[in-house]
Design an enzyme around this catalytic site. Structure first.
Site, PDB file in Angstrom:
ATOM      1  N   CYS A   2     -91.967 -61.386 -19.889  1.00 24.91           N
ATOM      2  CA  CYS A   2     -91.184 -62.036 -20.936  1.00 24.91           C
ATOM      3  C   CYS A   2     -90.045 -62.795 -20.266  1.00 24.91           C
ATOM      4  O   CYS A   2     -89.862 -62.734 -19.055  1.00 24.91           O
ATOM      5  CB  CYS A   2     -90.623 -61.007 -21.915  1.00 24.91           C
ATOM      6  SG  CYS A   2     -91.871 -60.031 -22.789  1.00 24.91           S
ATOM      7  N   LEU A  52     -94.067 -62.004 -24.285  1.00 27.87           N
ATOM      8  CA  LEU A  52     -95.476 -61.766 -23.996  1.00 27.87           C
ATOM      9  C   LEU A  52     -95.761 -60.359 -24.505  1.00 27.87           C
ATOM     10  O   LEU A  52     -95.251 -59.378 -23.965  1.00 27.87           O
ATOM     11  CB  LEU A  52     -95.757 -61.854 -22.494  1.00 27.87           C
ATOM     12  CG  LEU A  52     -97.197 -61.540 -22.072  1.00 27.87           C
ATOM     13  CD1 LEU A  52     -98.163 -62.587 -22.613  1.00 27.87           C
ATOM     14  CD2 LEU A  52     -97.314 -61.461 -20.551  1.00 27.87           C
TER      15      LEU A  52
END
Length: 258
Positions: A2, A52
């Site tokens: 992320c 993500l």
């Protein structure tokens, strides 16, 4: 993987510029893009996250994630979050998600940062905004798998998963750190806390920082060091132990929902 981004400043925050800076790291998280803006007394605060999805794929676990006076942006994965969650539930904590993100924040609220970091097994870089204590906590995993960079200058504090979003958000010229550049050409690596830019530093592996939001002063705290203990063992014992640890590690890594 992320991406996280944050800003604390006395100046007015351009939401468009902040979001444009977050977009520079959107490749780190294609599943969700979100921001959070808050004013604390004379300071303006912005948090951003690109996700993500790995654990708890629902939108309830999108970030920046909030519980009352606390917010978190987090990049990584906590392999033992379920066992930590059970400990918290036994103390009466009620969870709204089944994410490792909420587990970190609930643990911080209940136990504080030092005990939380001792409990966590995983790879992580996270920042917690504690509005009660008017501070930010920046933490990085024990061996620095996940990146976390920050800058303090011109009465503002910026952090991010990548230096390029800091560079865009800062607006002022950033000089190249020639010592870091020399290290890169010689070793193919820049040693923390240095980066290629003079004013940007990395949170070091096994370290957490506390930022006083009022005066933008930081204190550095080391919570883990690599200790090399040499124990007399024969070759068979060493091989068996390494195999045991490898199997344990792989098992811990298999908690993801994807």
């Amino acid at each position: 993987m992320c991406g996280i981004l944050g800003l604390v400043t006395s100046n007015k925050i351009s939401k468009k510029n902040f979001k444009d800076s977050l977009k520079l790291i959107s490749h780190r998280g294609p599943d969700n893009f979100d921001t959070y803006f808050k004013t604390l007394k004379d300071k303006k605060i912005a948090l951003g996250h690109v996700r993500l999805s790995i654990i708890d794929l629902s939108k309830n676990s999108n970030q920046p994630f909030s519980i009352g006076d606390y917010n978190i942006v987090f990049n990584g994965e906590i392999y033992n979050f379920e066992s930590i969650k059970i400990k918290l539930e036994k103390k009466g904590v009620v969870f709204k998600t089944r994410s490792d993100t909420e587990t970190i924040l609930q643990s911080y609220i209940r136990f504080g940062i030092k005990k939380t970091l001792k409990l966590l097994h995983g790879m992580f870089a996270f920042v917690i905004l504690d509005k009660k204590k008017n501070k930010m906590i920046l933490a990085r995993d024990r061996i620095g798998i996940k990146p976390l960079y920050y800058l303090i200058s011109n009465n503002q504090f910026i952090f991010s998963s990548e230096t390029k979003s800091i560079k865009k958000l800062f607006k002022y010229k950033l000089d190249i750190n020639l010592e870091a550049a020399a290290n890169f050409y010689y070793h193919k690596y820049i040693y923390d806390p240095k980066t290629i830019f003079k004013k940007i530093n990395a949170v070091e592996a096994g370290e957490f920082l506390e930022l006083n939001i009022k005066n933008l002063k930081i204190s550095k705290n080391r919570y883990w060091n690599l200790k090399r203990n040499i124990v007399e063992k024969n070759e068979t014992e060493v091989i068996d132990k390494v195999e045991e640890l490898l199997h344990q590690s792989i098992k811990k890594h298999l908690v993801s929902d994807v």
